[in-house]
Write an enzyme that holds these catalytic residues in place. Structure first.
Site, PDB file in Angstrom:
ATOM      1  N   HIS A   1       0.850  -1.192   0.000  1.00 59.16           N
ATOM      2  CA  HIS A   1       0.000   0.000   0.000  1.00 59.16           C
ATOM      3  C   HIS A   1       0.881   1.237   0.000  1.00 59.16           C
ATOM      4  CE1 HIS A   1      -3.183   2.791   1.077  1.00 59.16           C
ATOM      5  NE2 HIS A   1      -3.999   1.853   0.640  1.00 59.16           N
TER       6      HIS A   1
ATOM      7  N   ASP B   1      -7.872  -5.457   0.111  1.00 58.04           N
ATOM      8  CA  ASP B   1      -8.404  -6.287  -0.972  1.00 58.04           C
ATOM      9  C   ASP B   1      -8.030  -7.755  -0.847  1.00 58.04           C
ATOM     10  OD1 ASP B   1      -9.706  -4.267  -2.374  1.00 58.04           O
ATOM     11  OD2 ASP B   1      -7.781  -3.540  -3.112  1.00 58.04           O
TER      12      ASP B   1
HETATM   13  N1  CMC Z   1       4.208  -7.587  -4.979  1.00 58.46           N
HETATM   14  C1  CMC Z   1       5.534  -7.551  -5.208  1.00 58.46           C
HETATM   15  N2  CMC Z   1       6.289  -6.435  -5.092  1.00 58.46           N
HETATM   16  C2  CMC Z   1       5.658  -5.313  -4.736  1.00 58.46           C
HETATM   17  C3  CMC Z   1       4.277  -5.261  -4.482  1.00 58.46           C
HETATM   18  C4  CMC Z   1       3.542  -6.456  -4.610  1.00 58.46           C
HETATM   19  N3  CMC Z   1       2.226  -6.479  -4.383  1.00 58.46           N
HETATM   20  N4  CMC Z   1       3.906  -4.000  -4.156  1.00 58.46           N
HETATM   21  C5  CMC Z   1       5.019  -3.275  -4.209  1.00 58.46           C
HETATM   22  N5  CMC Z   1       6.093  -4.051  -4.558  1.00 58.46           N
HETATM   23  C6  CMC Z   1       7.482  -3.622  -4.656  1.00 58.46           C
HETATM   24  C7  CMC Z   1       7.705  -2.822  -5.944  1.00 58.46           C
HETATM   25  O1  CMC Z   1       8.138  -3.665  -7.010  1.00 58.46           O
HETATM   26  C8  CMC Z   1       8.768  -1.861  -5.515  1.00 58.46           C
HETATM   27  O2  CMC Z   1      10.006  -2.525  -5.517  1.00 58.46           O
HETATM   28  P1  CMC Z   1      11.373  -1.719  -5.863  1.00 58.46           P
HETATM   29  O3  CMC Z   1      11.510  -0.693  -4.782  1.00 58.46           O
HETATM   30  O4  CMC Z   1      12.419  -2.780  -5.829  1.00 58.46           O
HETATM   31  O5  CMC Z   1      11.151  -1.119  -7.220  1.00 58.46           O
HETATM   32  C9  CMC Z   1       8.433  -1.566  -4.049  1.00 58.46           C
HETATM   33  O6  CMC Z   1       7.721  -2.717  -3.576  1.00 58.46           O
HETATM   34  C10 CMC Z   1       7.580  -0.321  -3.853  1.00 58.46           C
HETATM   35  O7  CMC Z   1       6.451  -0.429  -4.708  1.00 58.46           O
HETATM   36  P2  CMC Z   1       5.764   0.828  -5.414  1.00 58.46           P
HETATM   37  O8  CMC Z   1       4.996   0.354  -6.593  1.00 58.46           O
HETATM   38  O9  CMC Z   1       6.793   1.880  -5.640  1.00 58.46           O
HETATM   39  O10 CMC Z   1       4.799   1.302  -4.261  1.00 58.46           O
HETATM   40  P3  CMC Z   1       3.536   2.204  -4.456  1.00 58.46           P
HETATM   41  O11 CMC Z   1       3.292   2.850  -3.149  1.00 58.46           O
HETATM   42  O12 CMC Z   1       3.679   3.085  -5.642  1.00 58.46           O
HETATM   43  O13 CMC Z   1       2.380   1.153  -4.814  1.00 58.46           O
HETATM   44  C11 CMC Z   1       0.593  -0.385  -4.652  1.00 58.46           C
HETATM   45  C12 CMC Z   1       1.412   0.718  -3.943  1.00 58.46           C
HETATM   46  C13 CMC Z   1      -0.631  -0.723  -3.808  1.00 58.46           C
HETATM   47  C14 CMC Z   1       0.112   0.155  -6.014  1.00 58.46           C
HETATM   48  C15 CMC Z   1       1.505  -1.634  -4.850  1.00 58.46           C
HETATM   49  O14 CMC Z   1       1.929  -2.117  -3.599  1.00 58.46           O
HETATM   50  C16 CMC Z   1       0.804  -2.724  -5.664  1.00 58.46           C
HETATM   51  O15 CMC Z   1       0.858  -2.707  -6.892  1.00 58.46           O
HETATM   52  N6  CMC Z   1       0.135  -3.711  -4.965  1.00 58.46           N
HETATM   53  C17 CMC Z   1      -0.631  -4.734  -5.645  1.00 58.46           C
HETATM   54  C18 CMC Z   1      -1.981  -4.171  -6.065  1.00 58.46           C
HETATM   55  C19 CMC Z   1      -2.924  -3.995  -4.877  1.00 58.46           C
HETATM   56  O16 CMC Z   1      -3.060  -4.883  -4.036  1.00 58.46           O
HETATM   57  N7  CMC Z   1      -3.619  -2.822  -4.845  1.00 58.46           N
HETATM   58  C20 CMC Z   1      -4.623  -2.537  -3.807  1.00 58.46           C
HETATM   59  C21 CMC Z   1      -4.262  -1.357  -2.985  1.00 58.46           C
HETATM   60  S1  CMC Z   1      -5.270  -1.203  -1.510  1.00 58.46           S
HETATM   61  C22 CMC Z   1      -6.837  -0.769  -2.083  1.00 58.46           C
HETATM   62  C23 CMC Z   1      -6.881   0.596  -2.662  1.00 58.46           C
HETATM   63  O17 CMC Z   1      -6.496   1.570  -2.004  1.00 58.46           O
HETATM   64  O18 CMC Z   1      -7.375   0.718  -3.779  1.00 58.46           O
END
Ligand code: CMC
Length: 432
Positions: free
Chosen positions: A307, A365
């Site tokens: 998140h 989720d």
């Molecule tokens: N699985 C594997 N690696 C992950 C994941 C994951 N679910 N989430 C983040 N990472 C890694 C990502 O690859 C990155 O690695 P690095 O620093 O080596 O590049 C690091 O963790 C940080 O990720 P980010 O994408 O920069 O983080 P963010 O804050 O931009 O993204 C997120 C947050 C929710 C979009 C992301 O964690 C994600 O894609 N999760 C899966 C989708 C999901 O479950 N979404 C629901 C969110 S909660 C409900 C809502 O609010 O809508």
């Protein structure tokens, strides 16, 4: 209010600029950069990781502590002690209602729960297999044509009526989207039922037989609605605010919020989680999926994990996990294979160095899909259910924005990295 300031110094000899630092009632202080434009300077923060887009008194999140609160009330208290109607009132009006206020509010929502009969024709314009989110976005947007009186959004009474209409009608639209997919007759709202129970009825009942709502399941759904009701300035809420800042009709703004919610990185994740659990199918396949999620050359992510704000745990996930246990117990589904896969996946991921180091915990989720599925709700309806619940937050945030003194249209700046000015070349002289 503190008198803290921060000074911006430039290495090119320009005059320093002093900026006020504003305290927040909870959480981090913010640097007020509004005067920078007058100095010909903009800030760059794509993804809004460090930028507050507005001032709001509705929801507060402390991601390091795993805290989520609405109007000062902890989400766990609301989830276990309150109901969705009360939470809608709280978000919209700032206080928990008295018994009389709650009764009046609930009556108004019931009163507005039917949609105009011609809305049926809007549904009929869609393909039968249209995703229910496409139906919801289309039909909610189309409702702006049925309520032209909602256009005067700077009138508080107009806003109030529009908010009530949206809270009342979006469940009907969501349930009907499902019925349309099935080719079953639309079921009309039942005023005798509570908010979640009525939704279950409209989604699952048919005119041919009696349908009794299981109160344990209705309560579980109500709790999930509460957990999804608002979440500060997330992508869809920011979309609603940006669309609403122009004075656009609320039905179109909420449709815009729904579009933003649909993506798999936001509200679409619950559907993606279930697909992922089904693909895994068996606990023996979990190590392989974990390795895929960690592989930098593979875009795959463990859906339902991570998140932007929560870096400790998602307090909503904790409640949903318990709710999942309650629902599966009630339905005698404790041996549900997908639930077993989910529990094991969570256990392994929480012990894995990659997930620990990146502070990736199960989010809201991760378990909601399991509960929805147990309730007999197909995965295509997961995001519509999120949209239904989040409508509460959207209308509250939209209304707060329009009632704020000094309201301005939202208009972000950019850092231009394109071509410099150049001469137009007529078609016949272009080469290459
Ligand atoms: N699985 C594997 N690696 C992950 C994941 C994951 N679910 N989430 C983040 N990472 C890694 C990502 O690859 C990155 O690695 P690095 O620093 O080596 O590049 C690091 O963790 C940080 O990720 P980010 O994408 O920069 O983080 P963010 O804050 O931009 O993204 C997120 C947050 C929710 C979009 C992301 O964690 C994600 O894609 N999760 C899966 C989708 C999901 O479950 N979404 C629901 C969110 S909660 C409900 C809502 O609010 O809508």
């Amino acid at each position: 209010m503190s008198n803290n300031t921060v000074t911006l110094n430039f290495s090119d000899g320009r005059e320093p600029i002093e900026l006020p630092v504003l305290d927040s009632s909870m959480g981090n202080p913010v640097i007020d950069i509004r005067m920078l434009a007058a100095h010909g300077i903009y800030t760059l923060d794509a993804g809004f990781t460090s930028t507050a887009s507005c001032e709001s008194g509705i929801t507060f999140i402390d991601g390091d502590e795993g805290l989520l609160s609405h109007r000062g009330y902890d989400i766990e208290d609301l989830a276990y002690k309150s109901d969705f109607i009360e939470v809608c009132y709280l978000l919209l009006y700032g206080e928990l209602p008295t018994a009389a206020q709650k009764h009046a509010f609930e009556s108004s929502i019931r009163h507005h729960s039917m949609v105009h009969d011609q809305v049926v024709n809007v549904f009929r314009g869609f393909r039968r297999d249209a995703h229910p989110m496409a139906l919801m976005i289309g039909v909610t947007g189309a409702m702006s044509a049925f309520y032209p009186d909602a256009h005067d959004v700077f009138d508080p009474a107009v806003r109030d009526l529009a908010a009530h209409r949206l809270l009342a009608k979006v469940p009907t639209v969501a349930a009907w989207a499902h019925k349309y997919n099935l080719g079953e007759p639309f079921m009309y709202p039942q005023h005798r039922l509570g908010y979640a129970a009525n939704f279950l009825y409209m989604m699952q009942a048919t005119p041919c037989e009696n349908y009794e709502v299981n109160p344990v399941l209705a309560r579980a759904l109500e709790r999930i609605f509460i957990l999804h009701a608002d979440h500060e300035q997330n992508a869809s809420t920011s979309t609603v605010r940006l669309a609403g800042s122009t004075g656009a009709t609320p039905f179109a703004c909420i449709a815009a919020g729904m579009a933003s919610l649909w993506g798999p990185l936001h509200g679409g994740a619950n559907e993606a989680v279930l697909k992922m659990l089904e693909e895994i199918g068996d606990v023996s396949k979990i190590p392989e999926i974990i390795e895929r999620a960690k592989d930098k050359t593979n875009p795959f992510r463990l859906m339902g994990f991570g998140h932007r704000i929560y870096k400790n745990f998602d307090p909503r996930a904790k409640v949903i996990r318990e709710t999942a246990h309650e629902v599966l117990n009630e339905l005698d589904m404790n041996d549900d294979p997908l639930f077993k896969v989910a529990l094991e996946l969570e256990r392994i991921a929480l012990e894995d160095e990659y997930f620990i180091e990146k502070k990736l915990y199960p989010n809201v989720d991760f378990y909601s899909g399991i509960v929805f599925r147990a309730l007999g709700i197909p995965s295509s309806m997961f995001t519509p259910l999120f949209a239904l619940a989040r409508t509460a937050g959207w209308v509250a945030q939209w209304s707060e924005m329009l009632s704020s003194p000094g309201h301005k249209i939202g208009r972000p700046r950019q850092r231009y990295i394109g071509e410099k000015m150049r001469e137009y070349v007529p078609l016949e002289k272009r080469t290459g």
